[in-house]
Design a protein around this motif. Structure first.
Motif, mmCIF file in Angstrom:
data_model
loop_
_atom_site.group_PDB
_atom_site.id
_atom_site.type_symbol
_atom_site.label_atom_id
_atom_site.label_comp_id
_atom_site.label_asym_id
_atom_site.label_seq_id
_atom_site.Cartn_x
_atom_site.Cartn_y
_atom_site.Cartn_z
ATOM 1 N N GLY A 95 0.882 -1.272 -0.040
ATOM 2 C CA GLY A 95 0.150 0.007 -0.103
ATOM 3 C C GLY A 95 0.951 1.240 -0.149
ATOM 4 O O GLY A 95 1.982 1.452 -0.374
ATOM 5 N N PHE A 96 0.217 2.242 0.322
ATOM 6 C CA PHE A 96 0.938 3.584 0.544
ATOM 7 C C PHE A 96 1.697 3.489 1.954
ATOM 8 O O PHE A 96 1.202 3.459 3.033
ATOM 9 N N PRO A 97 3.111 3.921 1.804
ATOM 10 C CA PRO A 97 3.541 4.015 2.844
ATOM 11 C C PRO A 97 3.189 5.084 4.075
ATOM 12 O O PRO A 97 2.945 6.005 3.728
ATOM 13 N N ASP A 122 0.305 17.594 -10.853
ATOM 14 C CA ASP A 122 -0.261 18.127 -9.540
ATOM 15 C C ASP A 122 0.661 17.191 -8.472
ATOM 16 O O ASP A 122 0.890 15.828 -8.755
ATOM 17 N N GLU A 123 1.292 17.701 -7.509
ATOM 18 C CA GLU A 123 2.030 16.993 -6.653
ATOM 19 C C GLU A 123 1.534 17.485 -5.060
ATOM 20 O O GLU A 123 1.462 18.743 -4.767
ATOM 21 N N LYS A 124 1.122 16.645 -4.373
ATOM 22 C CA LYS A 124 0.599 17.180 -2.821
ATOM 23 C C LYS A 124 1.411 16.364 -1.976
ATOM 24 O O LYS A 124 1.714 15.166 -2.333
ATOM 25 N N THR A 125 1.727 17.061 -0.857
ATOM 26 C CA THR A 125 2.313 16.445 0.375
ATOM 27 C C THR A 125 1.071 15.814 1.053
ATOM 28 O O THR A 125 0.257 16.368 1.417
ATOM 29 N N VAL A 126 1.170 14.382 1.279
ATOM 30 C CA VAL A 126 0.209 13.737 1.773
ATOM 31 C C VAL A 126 0.818 13.098 3.155
ATOM 32 O O VAL A 126 2.035 12.522 3.137
ATOM 33 N N THR A 127 -0.044 12.613 4.172
ATOM 34 C CA THR A 127 0.356 11.886 5.064
ATOM 35 C C THR A 127 -0.527 10.798 5.417
ATOM 36 O O THR A 127 -1.906 11.045 5.464
ATOM 37 N N LEU A 128 -0.144 9.501 5.621
ATOM 38 C CA LEU A 128 -1.176 8.333 5.925
ATOM 39 C C LEU A 128 -0.538 7.985 7.134
ATOM 40 O O LEU A 128 0.766 7.622 7.564
ATOM 41 N N ALA A 129 -1.518 7.745 8.177
ATOM 42 C CA ALA A 129 -1.187 7.382 9.542
ATOM 43 C C ALA A 129 -0.689 5.875 9.487
ATOM 44 O O ALA A 129 -1.160 5.214 8.576
#
Length: 130
Positions: A95-97, A122-129
């Motif tokens: 999955g997404f790290p 498009d580039e977004k800074t995203v956070t996945l818990a």
């Protein structure tokens, strides 16, 4: 044209079993002010932290069933409307790290009155818990 609005960063989630994700998905919008037939979407390139993911792993679904990018090339009866959300899913073991990362989406579109492909990024800074 609407590059900074392609990725809905709040929509990012892993897919598959929680303990062993098989990929991830997010919602995206078309970066062109008119809708396009799916066969006119030449490429959807997804990257994590600058590392491109394989084209064969990317799936697109505007609400009528997921398609590979190869299948989209000959899909003449479906459209991606301007402002309409579509789900971009990626087969990616694990999955997404977890943590903060840069998620990028580049669209290459074939627009009938332009003699060259249109590119949107498009580039977004995203956070996945974790």
């Amino acid at each position: 044209m609407f590059d900074r609005y392609l990725i809905d960063s709040d929509s990012l989630h892993n897919t598959g079993p929680v303990q062993a994700p098989t990929g991830f998905a997010f919602t995206a919008r078309l970066g062109y002010y008119r809708g396009l037939g799916l066969s006119m979407v030449e490429e959807l390139e997804v990257s994590i932290d600058g590392e491109p993911l394989p084209r064969s792993a990317v799936r697109f679904d505007e609400g009528k069933g997921a398609l590979t990018l190869d299948e989209m090339e000959t899909c003449y009866d479906r459209r991606w409307g301007f402002g309409a959300p579509a789900t971009i899913s990626v087969e990616h073991p694990g999955g997404f790290p977890a943590g903060e990362h840069k998620l990028s989406l580049r669209q290459r579109l074939r627009v009938s009155y332009m003699p060259f492909p249109s590119f949107n990024f498009d580039e977004k800074t995203v956070t996945l818990a974790a």
